[in-house]
Design a protein around this motif. Structure first.
Motif, PDB file in Angstrom:
ATOM      1  N   TYR A   1       0.764  -0.906  -0.186  1.00 29.83           N
ATOM      2  CA  TYR A   1      -0.019  -0.071   0.048  1.00 29.83           C
ATOM      3  C   TYR A   1       0.801   1.122  -0.021  1.00 29.83           C
ATOM      4  O   TYR A   1       0.593   2.180  -0.552  1.00 29.83           O
ATOM      5  CB  TYR A   1      -0.978   0.062   1.257  1.00 29.83           C
ATOM      6  CG  TYR A   1      -2.400  -0.581   0.826  1.00 29.83           C
ATOM      7  CD1 TYR A   1      -2.785  -0.687  -0.244  1.00 29.83           C
ATOM      8  CD2 TYR A   1      -2.801  -1.260   2.059  1.00 29.83           C
ATOM      9  CE1 TYR A   1      -4.047  -1.297  -0.239  1.00 29.83           C
ATOM     10  CE2 TYR A   1      -4.130  -2.020   2.100  1.00 29.83           C
ATOM     11  CZ  TYR A   1      -4.910  -1.996   0.651  1.00 29.83           C
ATOM     12  OH  TYR A   1      -5.900  -2.413   0.488  1.00 29.83           O
ATOM     13  N   ALA A   2       2.103   1.135   1.011  1.00 26.85           N
ATOM     14  CA  ALA A   2       2.952   2.495   0.773  1.00 26.85           C
ATOM     15  C   ALA A   2       3.428   2.654  -0.580  1.00 26.85           C
ATOM     16  O   ALA A   2       3.458   3.634  -1.009  1.00 26.85           O
ATOM     17  CB  ALA A   2       3.738   2.358   2.155  1.00 26.85           C
ATOM     18  N   GLY A   3       4.013   1.632  -1.314  1.00 19.89           N
ATOM     19  CA  GLY A   3       4.319   1.858  -2.507  1.00 19.89           C
ATOM     20  C   GLY A   3       3.097   2.266  -3.643  1.00 19.89           C
ATOM     21  O   GLY A   3       3.754   3.067  -4.307  1.00 19.89           O
ATOM     22  N   ALA A   4       2.099   1.654  -3.315  1.00 18.23           N
ATOM     23  CA  ALA A   4       1.059   1.997  -4.267  1.00 18.23           C
ATOM     24  C   ALA A   4       0.659   3.632  -4.056  1.00 18.23           C
ATOM     25  O   ALA A   4       0.645   4.282  -5.222  1.00 18.23           O
ATOM     26  CB  ALA A   4      -0.120   1.309  -3.881  1.00 18.23           C
ATOM     27  N   ALA A   5       0.813   3.874  -2.850  1.00 18.78           N
ATOM     28  CA  ALA A   5       0.457   5.407  -2.446  1.00 18.78           C
ATOM     29  C   ALA A   5       1.488   6.492  -3.165  1.00 18.78           C
ATOM     30  O   ALA A   5       1.258   7.482  -3.626  1.00 18.78           O
ATOM     31  CB  ALA A   5       0.428   5.675  -1.153  1.00 18.78           C
TER      32      ALA A   5
ATOM     33  N   ALA B   1       3.840   6.132 -16.197  1.00 22.19           N
ATOM     34  CA  ALA B   1       4.256   4.726 -15.754  1.00 22.19           C
ATOM     35  C   ALA B   1       4.388   4.829 -14.220  1.00 22.19           C
ATOM     36  O   ALA B   1       4.065   3.651 -13.968  1.00 22.19           O
ATOM     37  CB  ALA B   1       6.178   5.123 -16.058  1.00 22.19           C
ATOM     38  N   SER B   2       4.301   5.955 -13.503  1.00 27.31           N
ATOM     39  CA  SER B   2       4.175   5.793 -11.976  1.00 27.31           C
ATOM     40  C   SER B   2       2.696   5.321 -11.848  1.00 27.31           C
ATOM     41  O   SER B   2       2.281   4.612 -10.945  1.00 27.31           O
ATOM     42  CB  SER B   2       4.559   7.356 -11.327  1.00 27.31           C
ATOM     43  OG  SER B   2       4.298   7.311 -10.203  1.00 27.31           O
ATOM     44  N   LEU B   3       1.683   5.869 -12.536  1.00 25.85           N
ATOM     45  CA  LEU B   3       0.266   5.476 -12.483  1.00 25.85           C
ATOM     46  C   LEU B   3       0.128   4.184 -12.940  1.00 25.85           C
ATOM     47  O   LEU B   3      -0.856   3.408 -11.912  1.00 25.85           O
ATOM     48  CB  LEU B   3      -0.605   6.418 -13.117  1.00 25.85           C
ATOM     49  CG  LEU B   3      -0.791   7.896 -12.600  1.00 25.85           C
ATOM     50  CD1 LEU B   3      -1.470   8.875 -13.513  1.00 25.85           C
ATOM     51  CD2 LEU B   3      -1.534   7.750 -11.034  1.00 25.85           C
ATOM     52  N   CYS B   4       0.812   3.639 -13.809  1.00 31.06           N
ATOM     53  CA  CYS B   4       0.556   2.203 -13.938  1.00 31.06           C
ATOM     54  C   CYS B   4       1.315   1.096 -12.889  1.00 31.06           C
ATOM     55  O   CYS B   4       0.727   0.438 -12.698  1.00 31.06           O
ATOM     56  CB  CYS B   4       1.166   2.004 -15.593  1.00 31.06           C
ATOM     57  SG  CYS B   4       0.646   2.460 -16.891  1.00 31.06           S
TER      58      CYS B   4
ATOM     59  N   TYR C   1      -0.629  -1.561 -10.622  1.00 35.58           N
ATOM     60  CA  TYR C   1      -0.062  -3.063 -10.551  1.00 35.58           C
ATOM     61  C   TYR C   1       0.158  -3.285  -9.008  1.00 35.58           C
ATOM     62  O   TYR C   1      -0.295  -4.448  -8.631  1.00 35.58           O
ATOM     63  CB  TYR C   1       1.152  -3.244 -11.390  1.00 35.58           C
ATOM     64  CG  TYR C   1       1.981  -4.318 -10.807  1.00 35.58           C
ATOM     65  CD1 TYR C   1       1.734  -5.515 -11.522  1.00 35.58           C
ATOM     66  CD2 TYR C   1       3.253  -4.410 -10.130  1.00 35.58           C
ATOM     67  CE1 TYR C   1       2.345  -6.581 -11.085  1.00 35.58           C
ATOM     68  CE2 TYR C   1       3.995  -5.165  -9.719  1.00 35.58           C
ATOM     69  CZ  TYR C   1       3.368  -6.488 -10.305  1.00 35.58           C
ATOM     70  OH  TYR C   1       4.004  -7.754 -10.253  1.00 35.58           O
ATOM     71  N   LEU C   2       0.458  -2.337  -8.193  1.00 36.33           N
ATOM     72  CA  LEU C   2       1.039  -2.663  -7.117  1.00 36.33           C
ATOM     73  C   LEU C   2      -0.301  -3.015  -6.200  1.00 36.33           C
ATOM     74  O   LEU C   2      -0.462  -3.975  -5.339  1.00 36.33           O
ATOM     75  CB  LEU C   2       1.597  -1.534  -6.175  1.00 36.33           C
ATOM     76  CG  LEU C   2       3.176  -1.573  -6.602  1.00 36.33           C
ATOM     77  CD1 LEU C   2       3.723  -0.153  -6.072  1.00 36.33           C
ATOM     78  CD2 LEU C   2       3.926  -2.622  -6.153  1.00 36.33           C
ATOM     79  N   LEU C   3      -1.512  -2.528  -6.392  1.00 36.18           N
ATOM     80  CA  LEU C   3      -2.690  -2.980  -5.697  1.00 36.18           C
ATOM     81  C   LEU C   3      -3.346  -3.962  -6.181  1.00 36.18           C
ATOM     82  O   LEU C   3      -3.840  -4.904  -5.220  1.00 36.18           O
ATOM     83  CB  LEU C   3      -3.971  -1.912  -6.323  1.00 36.18           C
ATOM     84  CG  LEU C   3      -3.820  -0.502  -5.467  1.00 36.18           C
ATOM     85  CD1 LEU C   3      -5.127   0.198  -5.706  1.00 36.18           C
ATOM     86  CD2 LEU C   3      -3.748  -0.591  -3.904  1.00 36.18           C
TER      87      LEU C   3
ATOM     88  N   TYR D   1      -7.397   1.035   0.822  1.00 37.62           N
ATOM     89  CA  TYR D   1      -6.355   1.694   0.466  1.00 37.62           C
ATOM     90  C   TYR D   1      -6.480   3.230   0.575  1.00 37.62           C
ATOM     91  O   TYR D   1      -5.614   3.976   0.792  1.00 37.62           O
ATOM     92  CB  TYR D   1      -6.141   1.607  -1.244  1.00 37.62           C
ATOM     93  CG  TYR D   1      -4.851   2.408  -2.045  1.00 37.62           C
ATOM     94  CD1 TYR D   1      -3.673   2.583  -1.618  1.00 37.62           C
ATOM     95  CD2 TYR D   1      -5.520   3.431  -2.677  1.00 37.62           C
ATOM     96  CE1 TYR D   1      -2.960   3.239  -2.019  1.00 37.62           C
ATOM     97  CE2 TYR D   1      -4.810   4.502  -3.394  1.00 37.62           C
ATOM     98  CZ  TYR D   1      -3.433   4.329  -2.872  1.00 37.62           C
ATOM     99  OH  TYR D   1      -2.559   5.212  -3.702  1.00 37.62           O
ATOM    100  N   GLY D   2      -7.807   3.987   0.434  1.00 33.48           N
ATOM    101  CA  GLY D   2      -8.020   5.088   0.638  1.00 33.48           C
ATOM    102  C   GLY D   2      -7.475   5.606   1.937  1.00 33.48           C
ATOM    103  O   GLY D   2      -6.947   6.614   1.850  1.00 33.48           O
ATOM    104  N   GLY D   3      -7.493   4.804   2.781  1.00 36.35           N
ATOM    105  CA  GLY D   3      -7.248   5.383   4.218  1.00 36.35           C
ATOM    106  C   GLY D   3      -5.393   5.745   4.201  1.00 36.35           C
ATOM    107  O   GLY D   3      -4.800   6.602   4.790  1.00 36.35           O
ATOM    108  N   VAL D   4      -4.721   4.853   3.450  1.00 41.46           N
ATOM    109  CA  VAL D   4      -3.417   4.876   3.260  1.00 41.46           C
ATOM    110  C   VAL D   4      -3.044   5.999   2.506  1.00 41.46           C
ATOM    111  O   VAL D   4      -2.132   6.700   2.526  1.00 41.46           O
ATOM    112  CB  VAL D   4      -2.623   3.461   2.876  1.00 41.46           C
ATOM    113  CG1 VAL D   4      -1.417   3.578   2.279  1.00 41.46           C
ATOM    114  CG2 VAL D   4      -3.146   2.208   3.660  1.00 41.46           C
TER     115      VAL D   4
END
Length: 108
Positions: free
Chosen positions: A6-10, A38-41, A45-47, A62-65
């Motif tokens: 989650y931290a990486g996705a955020a 690229a970052s949004l892709c 992926y991470l999610l 994930y919203g809270g994170v």
């Protein structure tokens, strides 16, 4: 592992969105969109790596994170320190995210 994912996705989502913000609101070069996309892709992926049975529950938690990460970005990148209301709201969101993701569920 879920917290790290989650931290990486955020980080990936905020960085990608900031690239668009920089282009449209800060008059940066359209080339900012390349790493932004690229970052949004990477965010999407991470999610998919979060161990949950349903995508909607994964996204809701994930919203809270994301809220917490956005306020860290506010402080670290934009130089604006979150106030006590930001901190309280973030804590409530993280508790809610934990309940959504790890709350006991009845067997289906």
């Amino acid at each position: 592992m879920t917290a790290i994912t989650y931290a990486g996705a955020a980080l990936a989502e905020i960085a990608g969105c900031f690239a668009f913000w920089a282009w449209l609101r800060l008059d940066k070069s359209p080339l900012w969109l390349i790493p932004g996309i690229a970052s949004l892709c990477m965010f999407a992926y991470l999610l998919t790596l979060v161990d949950a049975e349903h995508a909607g529950r994964t996204y809701a938690a994930y919203g809270g994170v994301y809220i917490c990460s956005a306020l860290v970005w506010l402080w670290a990148v934009e130089g604006v320190r979150p106030d006590r209301w930001d901190t309280l709201g973030t804590a409530l969101c993280l508790v809610g995210a934990a309940i959504i993701l790890w709350g006991p569920r009845a067997a289906a």
